[in-house]
Design a protein around this motif. Structure first.
Motif, PDB file in Angstrom:
ATOM      1  N   SER A  83      -6.924-104.476  13.512  1.00  0.00           N
ATOM      2  CA  SER A  83      -7.709-104.204  12.328  1.00  0.00           C
ATOM      3  C   SER A  83      -9.035-105.124  12.127  1.00  0.00           C
ATOM      4  O   SER A  83      -9.933-104.725  11.464  1.00  0.00           O
ATOM      5  N   ASP A  84      -9.085-106.062  13.222  1.00  0.00           N
ATOM      6  CA  ASP A  84      -9.995-106.664  13.246  1.00  0.00           C
ATOM      7  C   ASP A  84     -11.099-106.919  14.451  1.00  0.00           C
ATOM      8  O   ASP A  84     -11.869-107.367  14.634  1.00  0.00           O
ATOM      9  N   GLY A  85     -10.895-105.617  15.016  1.00  0.00           N
ATOM     10  CA  GLY A  85     -11.426-105.247  16.093  1.00  0.00           C
ATOM     11  C   GLY A  85     -12.893-104.632  15.614  1.00  0.00           C
ATOM     12  O   GLY A  85     -13.257-104.211  14.676  1.00  0.00           O
ATOM     13  N   GLU A  86     -13.922-104.743  16.525  1.00  0.00           N
ATOM     14  CA  GLU A  86     -15.404-104.403  16.151  1.00  0.00           C
ATOM     15  C   GLU A  86     -16.081-103.421  17.221  1.00  0.00           C
ATOM     16  O   GLU A  86     -16.688-102.781  17.063  1.00  0.00           O
ATOM     17  N   ARG A  87     -15.492-103.670  18.522  1.00  0.00           N
ATOM     18  CA  ARG A  87     -16.029-102.568  19.555  1.00  0.00           C
ATOM     19  C   ARG A  87     -14.692-102.119  20.250  1.00  0.00           C
ATOM     20  O   ARG A  87     -13.620-103.054  20.686  1.00  0.00           O
ATOM     21  N   PHE A  88     -14.576-100.820  20.635  1.00  0.00           N
ATOM     22  CA  PHE A  88     -13.401-100.204  21.205  1.00  0.00           C
ATOM     23  C   PHE A  88     -13.642 -99.388  22.275  1.00  0.00           C
ATOM     24  O   PHE A  88     -14.716 -98.491  22.288  1.00  0.00           O
ATOM     25  N   SER A  89     -12.996 -99.478  23.360  1.00  0.00           N
ATOM     26  CA  SER A  89     -13.324 -98.628  24.636  1.00  0.00           C
ATOM     27  C   SER A  89     -12.046 -97.965  24.651  1.00  0.00           C
ATOM     28  O   SER A  89     -10.741 -98.708  25.132  1.00  0.00           O
ATOM     29  N   PHE A  90     -12.214 -96.541  24.949  1.00  0.00           N
ATOM     30  CA  PHE A  90     -10.921 -95.598  25.054  1.00  0.00           C
ATOM     31  C   PHE A  90     -11.040 -94.939  26.232  1.00  0.00           C
ATOM     32  O   PHE A  90     -12.081 -94.304  26.830  1.00  0.00           O
ATOM     33  N   THR A  91      -9.843 -94.663  26.866  1.00  0.00           N
ATOM     34  CA  THR A  91      -9.681 -93.700  27.898  1.00  0.00           C
ATOM     35  C   THR A  91      -8.201 -93.006  27.722  1.00  0.00           C
ATOM     36  O   THR A  91      -7.305 -93.517  27.733  1.00  0.00           O
ATOM     37  N   ASP A  92      -8.637 -91.877  27.837  1.00  0.00           N
ATOM     38  CA  ASP A  92      -7.399 -90.968  27.447  1.00  0.00           C
ATOM     39  C   ASP A  92      -7.111 -90.545  29.084  1.00  0.00           C
ATOM     40  O   ASP A  92      -7.447 -89.591  29.881  1.00  0.00           O
ATOM     41  N   TRP A  93      -6.009 -91.458  29.764  1.00  0.00           N
ATOM     42  CA  TRP A  93      -5.631 -91.317  31.109  1.00  0.00           C
ATOM     43  C   TRP A  93      -5.113 -89.782  31.535  1.00  0.00           C
ATOM     44  O   TRP A  93      -5.302 -89.467  32.486  1.00  0.00           O
ATOM     45  N   ALA A  94      -4.453 -89.245  30.259  1.00  0.00           N
ATOM     46  CA  ALA A  94      -3.853 -87.949  30.725  1.00  0.00           C
ATOM     47  C   ALA A  94      -4.956 -86.851  30.781  1.00  0.00           C
ATOM     48  O   ALA A  94      -4.949 -85.918  31.809  1.00  0.00           O
ATOM     49  N   ALA A  95      -5.873 -87.246  29.999  1.00  0.00           N
ATOM     50  CA  ALA A  95      -7.168 -85.965  30.081  1.00  0.00           C
ATOM     51  C   ALA A  95      -7.832 -86.327  31.416  1.00  0.00           C
ATOM     52  O   ALA A  95      -8.552 -85.511  32.260  1.00  0.00           O
ATOM     53  N   VAL A  96      -7.962 -87.748  31.773  1.00  0.00           N
ATOM     54  CA  VAL A  96      -8.535 -88.031  33.094  1.00  0.00           C
ATOM     55  C   VAL A  96      -8.129 -87.507  34.223  1.00  0.00           C
ATOM     56  O   VAL A  96      -8.815 -86.641  35.026  1.00  0.00           O
ATOM     57  N   ARG A  97      -6.768 -87.503  34.296  1.00  0.00           N
ATOM     58  CA  ARG A  97      -6.119 -86.887  35.391  1.00  0.00           C
ATOM     59  C   ARG A  97      -6.344 -85.214  35.358  1.00  0.00           C
ATOM     60  O   ARG A  97      -6.425 -84.560  36.441  1.00  0.00           O
ATOM     61  N   ALA A  98      -6.286 -84.782  34.387  1.00  0.00           N
ATOM     62  CA  ALA A  98      -6.567 -83.372  34.023  1.00  0.00           C
ATOM     63  C   ALA A  98      -7.983 -82.923  34.773  1.00  0.00           C
ATOM     64  O   ALA A  98      -7.981 -81.881  35.276  1.00  0.00           O
ATOM     65  N   GLU A  99      -8.844 -83.708  34.116  1.00  0.00           N
ATOM     66  CA  GLU A  99     -10.249 -83.275  34.749  1.00  0.00           C
ATOM     67  C   GLU A  99     -10.468 -83.331  36.066  1.00  0.00           C
ATOM     68  O   GLU A  99     -11.146 -82.633  36.796  1.00  0.00           O
ATOM     69  N   LEU A 100      -9.756 -84.184  36.819  1.00  0.00           N
ATOM     70  CA  LEU A 100      -9.715 -84.594  38.525  1.00  0.00           C
ATOM     71  C   LEU A 100      -8.887 -83.701  38.725  1.00  0.00           C
ATOM     72  O   LEU A 100      -8.894 -83.397  39.997  1.00  0.00           O
TER      73      LEU A 100
END
Length: 354
Positions: free
Chosen positions: A45-62
């Motif tokens: 709840s105190d985060g200010e910047r978030f970096s998100f990676t959907d690894w299942a989607a990355v694998r599917a894209e590749l």
């Protein structure tokens, strides 16, 4: 029927009910929400910047078939391909991938998604395990590696810098680890006290930010494969033209005035979509501000890019720009060879200035 069989039957029934309840909780928590929304719902709840990676989607894209049993070298090759496609720059785990795969029981080859949170109080990585994985296996691996086991199942496994140095090639964020079996989450941080504070008194209480504006931007961010997410305070410092040198800052101010001015942002998401296009979602205080900023920010996104160099058209083709309620969205089609998410998720970015 003998009493012992009645007891055994009751125990088995309880186990079945528990398994069904956990599966039902995961289904309910996922319905009608993107993976990014699910991740932000359990963000610190105190985060200010978030970096998100959907690894299942990355694998599917590749089109990659790596999994929890793949050799570490195959995982490394998948990640190299992901970098070339601008799908891995948001991850905090890439440099640790080979050790994660061989020793920790999870990695980008098997995780559902990863959310790296940064704030003034600390940083943490929240990871959702794959459907076939469980925290019991992760606990066994942590025990084998040498983490100090907590007294309670929902406590913190403490490692520290010395332990990580002995492993080698592991991000400091994995110095201390907590497990949430019900949610299938692994939470890690380089600061043990910060991690304990995130857990609260009843296990991993990660309930997301109380930030409706940011929630609105996340909801308009499409189906992100990878994303950068900023709160109001962070976007108005990290991406603002104040980050530029004086000459570029003055040029940016002139261009903003010519475009009709902009209002301060209350939330920001830049997200790579399946297929490679990028969606930008910017939250503002009111629908009126959003309608006004849709025009001015579209003009800025189609012109020069002071602070970045050249023009934005060198990086992407500007597609649909729209205002829906308090959120402005822009669709960007990256020019071949450009890395829009990597390049423009740090400032200064003229069309995202406050």
């Amino acid at each position: 029927m003998p009493a012992r069989w009645k007891v055994l039957g009751a125990v088995l029934a309880l186990v079945v009910v528990t398994v069904v309840a956990v599966a039902g909780w995961r289904w309910w928590s996922a319905r009608d929400r993107t993976d990014l929304q699910q991740a932000m719902a359990v963000a610190p709840s105190d985060g200010e910047r978030f970096s998100f990676t959907d690894w299942a989607a990355v694998r599917a894209e590749l089109g990659s078939d790596v999994d929890a049993d793949s050799p570490a070298g195959d995982v490394r090759a998948m990640l190299d391909e992901a970098f070339d496609a601008d799908l891995a720059a948001t991850s905090a785990l890439v440099e640790s991938s080979e050790q994660l795969q061989s020793r920790y029981g999870f990695s980008p080859a098997s995780l559902e998604w990863e959310l790296f949170s940064q704030g003034a109080s600390g940083a943490a990585v929240v990871m959702r395990l794959g459907e076939d994985a469980g925290t019991d296996d992760v606990a066994d691996r942590l025990r084998e590696i040498g983490y100090t086991e907590p007294e309670d199942d929902d406590g913190v496994w403490t490692g520290g810098d010395t332990l990580l140095a002995g492993i080698g090639d592991v991000t400091p964020e994995l110095a201390h680890v907590a497990l949430d079996a019900d949610a299938g989450l692994v939470v890690a941080s380089d600061n043990v006290e910060y991690l304990r504070g995130l857990l609260g008194g009843d296990g991993a209480v990660l309930e997301g930010l109380d930030d409706e504006d940011l929630d609105d931007a996340v909801a308009q961010a499409g189906e992100p494969v990878a994303a950068a997410v900023y709160t109001a305070d962070n976007v108005c410092s990290a991406l603002a033209m104040s980050q530029a040198d004086p000459t570029d800052a003055a040029e940016g101010e002139r261009l903003v005035d010519e475009a009709g001015g902009v209002h301060p942002l209350t939330g920001f998401v830049m997200a790579t979509q399946p297929g490679g296009d990028v969606r930008v979602a910017m939250a503002l205080e009111s629908a009126d501000q959003a309608r006004e900023d849709a025009d001015s920010r579209a003009t800025l996104a189609a012109g020069p890019a002071p602070g970045q160099g050249g023009d934005f058209a060198d990086r992407f083709e500007l597609g649909r720009v729209a205002a829906e309620d308090e959120v402005v969205t822009m669709d960007l089609a990256p020019v071949e060879g450009s890395y829009v998410l990597s390049d423009l998720s740090t400032g200064p970015v003229l069309f995202a200035t406050c």
